[in-house]
Design an enzyme around this catalytic site. Sequence first.
Site, mmCIF file in Angstrom:
data_model
loop_
_atom_site.group_PDB
_atom_site.id
_atom_site.type_symbol
_atom_site.label_atom_id
_atom_site.label_comp_id
_atom_site.label_asym_id
_atom_site.label_seq_id
_atom_site.Cartn_x
_atom_site.Cartn_y
_atom_site.Cartn_z
ATOM 1 N N ASP A 141 0.824 -1.205 0.000
ATOM 2 C CA ASP A 141 0.000 0.000 0.000
ATOM 3 C C ASP A 141 0.859 1.255 0.000
ATOM 4 O O ASP A 141 0.436 2.310 0.480
ATOM 5 C CB ASP A 141 -0.924 -0.008 1.226
ATOM 6 N N LYS A 144 2.963 3.508 -5.578
ATOM 7 C CA LYS A 144 2.415 2.519 -6.528
ATOM 8 C C LYS A 144 3.475 2.025 -7.514
ATOM 9 O O LYS A 144 3.416 0.887 -7.962
ATOM 10 C CB LYS A 144 1.209 3.122 -7.265
ATOM 11 N N ASP A 169 -3.237 -3.033 -2.485
ATOM 12 C CA ASP A 169 -4.273 -2.002 -2.542
ATOM 13 C C ASP A 169 -4.086 -1.156 -3.803
ATOM 14 O O ASP A 169 -2.995 -1.081 -4.366
ATOM 15 C CB ASP A 169 -4.185 -1.095 -1.296
ATOM 16 N N ASN A 170 -5.173 -0.526 -4.267
ATOM 17 C CA ASN A 170 -5.104 0.500 -5.325
ATOM 18 C C ASN A 170 -4.681 -0.001 -6.695
ATOM 19 O O ASN A 170 -4.081 0.756 -7.474
ATOM 20 C CB ASN A 170 -4.156 1.647 -4.922
ATOM 21 N N GLU A 199 -11.309 4.267 -1.305
ATOM 22 C CA GLU A 199 -11.773 4.578 0.053
ATOM 23 C C GLU A 199 -12.632 5.839 0.112
ATOM 24 O O GLU A 199 -12.296 6.860 -0.472
ATOM 25 C CB GLU A 199 -10.589 4.707 1.037
HETATM 26 O O1 LIG Z 1 -0.283 7.111 -2.768
HETATM 27 C C1 LIG Z 1 -0.927 6.307 -2.098
HETATM 28 N N1 LIG Z 1 -0.318 5.528 -1.222
HETATM 29 C C2 LIG Z 1 1.122 5.580 -1.126
HETATM 30 C C3 LIG Z 1 1.573 6.577 -0.123
HETATM 31 C C4 LIG Z 1 2.750 7.170 -0.270
HETATM 32 C C5 LIG Z 1 3.263 8.044 0.803
HETATM 33 O O2 LIG Z 1 2.750 7.645 2.054
HETATM 34 C C6 LIG Z 1 3.532 6.501 2.503
HETATM 35 C C7 LIG Z 1 4.818 6.552 1.730
HETATM 36 O O3 LIG Z 1 5.923 6.511 2.596
HETATM 37 C C8 LIG Z 1 4.719 7.872 1.039
HETATM 38 O O4 LIG Z 1 5.118 8.916 1.892
HETATM 39 C C9 LIG Z 1 -2.417 6.213 -2.223
HETATM 40 C C10 LIG Z 1 -3.086 7.178 -2.971
HETATM 41 C C11 LIG Z 1 -4.462 7.126 -3.103
HETATM 42 N N2 LIG Z 1 -5.120 8.129 -3.883
HETATM 43 O O5 LIG Z 1 -6.354 8.049 -4.072
HETATM 44 O O6 LIG Z 1 -4.414 9.037 -4.374
HETATM 45 C C12 LIG Z 1 -5.211 6.113 -2.487
HETATM 46 C C13 LIG Z 1 -4.544 5.127 -1.735
HETATM 47 O O7 LIG Z 1 -5.236 4.102 -1.119
HETATM 48 C C14 LIG Z 1 -3.147 5.165 -1.612
HETATM 49 O O8 LIG Z 1 -2.551 4.157 -0.895
HETATM 50 MG MG LIG Z 2 -3.936 2.555 -0.560
#
Ligand SMILES: O=C(NC/C=C/[C@H]1OC[C@H](O)[C@@H]1O)c1cc([N+](=O)[O-])cc(O)c1O
Ligand SMILES: [Mg+2]
Length: 214
Positions: A141, A144, A169-170, A199
Amino acid sequence: TQSTRPQRLLSAVQKNATRGDPCSVVKAIDQFCRSKEWAMNVGDEKGCILDSVVSELNPTTVLELGTYCGYSTVRIANLLPPHAKLITLEFNPDFAAIARQVIAWSGLEEKVQLVEGASGDLIPKIKQDFGVQTFDLVFLDHWKDRYLPDTKLMEACGLLRKGSILLADNVICPGTPDYLEYVRSSPRYESQYFKSHLEYTKVEDGLEKSVFLG
Ligand SMILES: O=C(NC/C=C/[C@H]1OC[C@H](O)[C@@H]1O)c1cc([N+](=O)[O-])cc(O)c1O
Ligand SMILES: [Mg+2]
């Protein structure tokens, strides 16, 4: 100074959830994200799919890539048997600091080891530094574009065994096309898509469950 969204999410947990009650922590975060501010937790809908995979597997060793505020960490740890271990990796120190407090509020710190750093750097160190040989379950998660390289890295480091489960996820939104192509076409994986929604929204998203065949 202005607070950050993770700080406001933590405040909502401390205000609305009961210390030591993981379910109330999960509920408080979902309520905050639905009524106040969207945040990138796996959420309640995909969270139920996550719960069913964890409950069915009853894993002893779990790796989570991308802790964020600790929402899925708490959901998973809450379902683990005694002595089971969840290692969660988080690159962003601000997110890690909030997640530690969310995990502590839920009373699950005994089952969780949160490690700060880049997954690409930490994965090769897991066997020697964290006393885990292989993982029963990996929840992906984080960034990506790191799903595929980190999966190949886990294979190369011998962290997966016949029957290990990857749950990602995603895979639709934001999307992980290269990872999806890999696990769906590789003879070393048996993959299954669980259709759901991003979500707290009506946008399509889903979880991909892939069994490593060894
Ligand atoms: O970028 C996503 N997750 C990765 C997160 C990246 C950042 O947070 C943790 C990592 O160290 C970085 O700083 C994400 C983005 C969306 N979205 O809708 O943009 C939805 C989701 O469930 C997601 O896990
Ligand atoms: Mg996610």
